[in-house]
Design an enzyme around this catalytic site. Structure first.
Site, PDB file in Angstrom:
ATOM      1  N   GLU A 102      -1.514 123.555  -3.157  1.00  0.00           N
ATOM      2  CA  GLU A 102      -2.022 122.233  -2.786  1.00  0.00           C
ATOM      3  C   GLU A 102      -1.480 121.145  -3.697  1.00  0.00           C
ATOM      4  OE1 GLU A 102      -6.203 124.499  -1.921  1.00  0.00           O
ATOM      5  OE2 GLU A 102      -6.258 122.599  -2.983  1.00  0.00           O
TER       6      GLU A 102
ATOM      7  N   CYS B 258      -1.139 114.825  -7.828  1.00  0.00           N
ATOM      8  CA  CYS B 258      -1.591 115.988  -8.579  1.00  0.00           C
ATOM      9  C   CYS B 258      -0.905 117.215  -7.971  1.00  0.00           C
ATOM     10  CB  CYS B 258      -3.111 116.055  -8.429  1.00  0.00           C
ATOM     11  SG  CYS B 258      -3.836 117.540  -9.063  1.00  0.00           S
TER      12      CYS B 258
ATOM     13  N   CYS C 289      -4.525 131.419  -9.918  1.00  0.00           N
ATOM     14  CA  CYS C 289      -4.536 131.252 -11.372  1.00  0.00           C
ATOM     15  C   CYS C 289      -5.210 132.461 -12.006  1.00  0.00           C
ATOM     16  CB  CYS C 289      -5.283 129.982 -11.760  1.00  0.00           C
ATOM     17  SG  CYS C 289      -5.326 129.700 -13.551  1.00  0.00           S
TER      18      CYS C 289
ATOM     19  N   CYS D  36     -11.556 130.486 -14.391  1.00  0.00           N
ATOM     20  CA  CYS D  36     -12.741 129.674 -14.698  1.00  0.00           C
ATOM     21  C   CYS D  36     -13.685 129.760 -13.492  1.00  0.00           C
ATOM     22  CB  CYS D  36     -12.335 128.226 -14.949  1.00  0.00           C
ATOM     23  SG  CYS D  36     -11.048 128.078 -16.200  1.00  0.00           S
TER      24      CYS D  36
ATOM     25  N   CYS E 131     -14.072 127.049 -10.626  1.00  0.00           N
ATOM     26  CA  CYS E 131     -12.826 126.549 -10.042  1.00  0.00           C
ATOM     27  C   CYS E 131     -12.406 127.421  -8.858  1.00  0.00           C
ATOM     28  CB  CYS E 131     -11.738 126.552 -11.116  1.00  0.00           C
ATOM     29  SG  CYS E 131     -10.081 126.249 -10.476  1.00  0.00           S
TER      30      CYS E 131
ATOM     31  N   GLY F 161      -3.291 126.460 -10.671  1.00  0.00           N
ATOM     32  CA  GLY F 161      -2.530 127.189 -11.681  1.00  0.00           C
ATOM     33  C   GLY F 161      -2.665 126.638 -13.086  1.00  0.00           C
TER      34      GLY F 161
ATOM     35  N   SER G 180      -1.866 119.428 -17.843  1.00  0.00           N
ATOM     36  CA  SER G 180      -3.235 119.826 -18.195  1.00  0.00           C
ATOM     37  C   SER G 180      -3.276 121.326 -18.472  1.00  0.00           C
ATOM     38  CB  SER G 180      -4.167 119.486 -17.027  1.00  0.00           C
ATOM     39  OG  SER G 180      -5.479 119.910 -17.290  1.00  0.00           O
TER      40      SER G 180
ATOM     41  N   ASN H 215     -16.970 119.274  -8.940  1.00  0.00           N
ATOM     42  CA  ASN H 215     -16.827 119.260  -7.491  1.00  0.00           C
ATOM     43  C   ASN H 215     -17.537 120.496  -6.963  1.00  0.00           C
ATOM     44  OD1 ASN H 215     -15.490 117.619  -5.556  1.00  0.00           O
ATOM     45  ND2 ASN H 215     -13.631 117.772  -6.792  1.00  0.00           N
TER      46      ASN H 215
ATOM     47  N   CYS I 110      -9.282 121.504  -6.853  1.00  0.00           N
ATOM     48  CA  CYS I 110      -8.044 122.262  -6.714  1.00  0.00           C
ATOM     49  C   CYS I 110      -8.333 123.673  -6.233  1.00  0.00           C
ATOM     50  CB  CYS I 110      -7.244 122.260  -8.013  1.00  0.00           C
ATOM     51  SG  CYS I 110      -7.873 123.324  -9.288  1.00  0.00           S
TER      52      CYS I 110
HETATM   53  N1  SAH Z   1      -5.237 125.009 -15.219  1.00  0.00           N
HETATM   54  C1  SAH Z   1      -5.167 123.727 -15.784  1.00  0.00           C
HETATM   55  C2  SAH Z   1      -4.736 122.662 -14.787  1.00  0.00           C
HETATM   56  C3  SAH Z   1      -5.278 122.795 -13.389  1.00  0.00           C
HETATM   57  S1  SAH Z   1      -7.017 122.565 -13.234  1.00  0.00           S
HETATM   58  C4  SAH Z   1      -6.482 123.349 -16.448  1.00  0.00           C
HETATM   59  O1  SAH Z   1      -7.462 124.066 -16.256  1.00  0.00           O
HETATM   60  O2  SAH Z   1      -6.490 122.371 -17.168  1.00  0.00           O
HETATM   61  C5  SAH Z   1      -7.143 120.799 -13.437  1.00  0.00           C
HETATM   62  C6  SAH Z   1      -8.486 120.308 -13.803  1.00  0.00           C
HETATM   63  O3  SAH Z   1      -9.409 120.469 -12.712  1.00  0.00           O
HETATM   64  C7  SAH Z   1      -9.093 121.053 -14.982  1.00  0.00           C
HETATM   65  O4  SAH Z   1      -9.623 120.175 -15.940  1.00  0.00           O
HETATM   66  C8  SAH Z   1     -10.160 121.863 -14.303  1.00  0.00           C
HETATM   67  O5  SAH Z   1     -11.130 122.260 -15.191  1.00  0.00           O
HETATM   68  C9  SAH Z   1     -10.627 120.918 -13.215  1.00  0.00           C
HETATM   69  N2  SAH Z   1     -11.457 121.557 -12.189  1.00  0.00           N
HETATM   70  C10 SAH Z   1     -11.341 122.788 -11.672  1.00  0.00           C
HETATM   71  N3  SAH Z   1     -12.344 123.027 -10.787  1.00  0.00           N
HETATM   72  C11 SAH Z   1     -13.115 121.927 -10.754  1.00  0.00           C
HETATM   73  C12 SAH Z   1     -14.305 121.567 -10.058  1.00  0.00           C
HETATM   74  N4  SAH Z   1     -14.907 122.409  -9.245  1.00  0.00           N
HETATM   75  N5  SAH Z   1     -14.818 120.335 -10.268  1.00  0.00           N
HETATM   76  C13 SAH Z   1     -14.197 119.459 -11.121  1.00  0.00           C
HETATM   77  N6  SAH Z   1     -13.071 119.746 -11.807  1.00  0.00           N
HETATM   78  C14 SAH Z   1     -12.538 120.973 -11.643  1.00  0.00           C
HETATM   79 FE1  SF4 Z   2      -9.262 127.394 -14.892  1.00  0.00          FE
HETATM   80 FE2  SF4 Z   2      -7.384 125.508 -14.430  1.00  0.00          FE
HETATM   81 FE3  SF4 Z   2      -6.979 128.062 -13.670  1.00  0.00          FE
HETATM   82 FE4  SF4 Z   2      -8.780 126.593 -12.388  1.00  0.00          FE
HETATM   83  S1  SF4 Z   2      -6.598 126.230 -12.421  1.00  0.00           S
HETATM   84  S2  SF4 Z   2      -9.018 128.729 -13.106  1.00  0.00           S
HETATM   85  S3  SF4 Z   2      -9.577 125.328 -14.058  1.00  0.00           S
HETATM   86  S4  SF4 Z   2      -7.230 127.323 -15.764  1.00  0.00           S
END
Ligand code: SAH
Ligand code: SF4
Length: 414
Positions: free
Chosen positions: A78, A97, A104, A108, A111, A154, A186, A285, A328
């Protein structure tokens, strides 16, 4: 190789890549800076785009445009284009973005991409082609791209060679010509990756996803914390700031009752005080399969107020594109089969229990972070960077094999 087969001199490779990456053309035929015979030859042999088939969804009165791209091997990634109209002194901004991996490995739990698990790394062309795609859409409206953020699917620092290669192409004045300071990478805290990036001394902005200042809670929210604890991450980020002179920003997703208490704000203020960094508070989100909700605006305001009182710069971010699943990985997750209801219920129960343990200050006993090559002394992402190479994909290129690092759960198994 391909050009040599066509009887073209070696210097043509750079010329072709420059022409493609500089123009808003949508096909070889339309790259009029190349000769007609060369264009015809290339059109026969080389696909113009690695992100063909793209579905678009609009939100926020068309100011947010989410694109779901299908790659050559059928994987979905995406990108999200956000339009910010000019306001007062501030010029119009168009921010894209982009994704660096399909899925990934970090996992987390809040996410949607993390829930998909790791599918594969994207290559330079697949990263750059998301930008070419958006640039064409912008050009048709008389707009141009001003900012780029690696905040899609990712973990960019676990695919650092390709991310550096793409960022170089995108900031090369002879190619995309984006201002380096307008590119943000990021990371969830891959310390060797941050150090490697710092050694390059780029002018790119580094954003670090913290989400918790205390290890017990961060172990849960960002499982990579079990490998590189939060203090090591902040120290590496400070090293990046010192090496590049660029202010680091910290991302903090606000989850109701979990990481948004006064004690969390104070721990965060102590952690980042004096580092000259900036904190972005982002309401979570809503993502399927978690037991959590976004913090209320009042709680976010109170949290930010405590940070400000401690002298820390804070911005409260607005979520864009909620109605089109702009968190994402959300669209790609919707398109996948997804876990069975019983697995979802087990996952929710596990997260509720893990939240309680984290709030009680218990560190995770699972010291092997999910999805990372356990026990490898020289992780793949700590290798020295090869020189950036122009990559244009073609029918002769095989898609990268779907790799899954040891320990990464299969899709839908969490
Ligand atoms: N993997 C990297 C970059 C991609 S995620 C990272 O984690 O930094 C980009 C951002 O989106 C990160 O700060 C992540 O924590 C945030 N993100 C992921 N899921 C989310 C959600 N459900 N609501 C708000 N932000 C979210
Ligand atoms: Fe965590 Fe970023 Fe990977 Fe989502 S994309 S699982 S926020 S490291």
């Amino acid at each position: 190789m391909l050009l040599a087969d066509m009887g073209e001199p070696a210097f043509r490779a750079r010329q072709v890549a420059d022409a493609v990456w500089r123009s808003d053309a949508a096909s070889w035929e339309a790259v009029t800076t190349l000769g007609m015979r060369l264009r015809a030859g290339l059109a026969e042999r080389l696909r113009f785009d690695t992100v063909g088939d793209t579905e678009l969804r609009l939100a926020d009165d068309d100011a947010t445009e989410k694109a779901l791209h299908r790659l050559s091997d059928g994987r979905l990634v995406e990108s999200v284009l956000m339009h910010y109209p000019a306001r007062g002194e501030r010029r119009e901004r168009n921010t894209l973005c982009i994704s660096s991996q399909a899925g990934c490995a970090v996992g987390c739990p809040f996410c949607a991409t993390g829930e998909l698990g790791f599918e594969r790394d994207l290559d330079v062309a697949e990263i750059v082609d998301q930008v070419r795609h958006a640039r064409r859409r912008l050009a048709s409206r008389g707009r141009h791209l001003t900012n780029l953020v690696f905040m899609g699917m990712g973990e960019p620092l676990l695919n650092l060679d390709a991310v550096i290669g793409a960022a170089r192409v995108l900031t090369d004045p002879d190619r995309f010509g984006l201002g380096a300071r307008h590119v943000t990478i990021s990371t969830s805290g891959v310390v060797p990756g941050i150090e490697r990036l710092a050694a390059l001394r780029p002018q790119w902005t580094l954003a670090v996803s913290l989400h918790a200042a205390r290890d017990a809670l961060r172990d849960l929210l960002v499982p990579l914390n079990r490998r590189w604890p939060v203090r090591a991450v902040v120290a590496a980020a400070a090293g990046y700031a010192a090496a590049t002179g660029r202010r680091v920003s910290y991302e903090y997703v606000m989850i109701d009752g979990l990481n948004d208490t006064p004690a969390d704000a104070e721990a965060l203020a102590r952690l980042v005080a004096g580092t000259g960094s900036h904190v972005n508070c982002i309401p979570m989100n809503p993502v399927a399969h978690t037991p959590w909700q976004a913090s209320s605006p009042e709680r976010i305001e109170a949290f930010a107020g405590r940070l400000r009182a401690a002298g820390i710069g804070v911005t409260i971010r607005r979520n864009r594109g909620q109605e089109v699943g702009a968190a994402c990985g959300q669209l790609a997750a919707e398109m996948s089969a997804g876990p069975a209801p019983a697995a979802v219920a087990r996952r929710q129960e596990r997260l509720v229990a893990a939240s309680a343990a984290a709030l009680a200050g218990e560190r995770s006993v699972d010291l092997a972070p999910s999805g990372l090559p356990a026990g490898s002394t020289v992780p793949a992402f700590a290798r020295p960077a090869p020189r950036a190479r122009a990559v244009i994909s073609g029918p002769d290129r095989r898609p990268a094999a779907g790799r899954r690092p040891p320990g990464t759960p299969r899709r839908g198994s969490r």
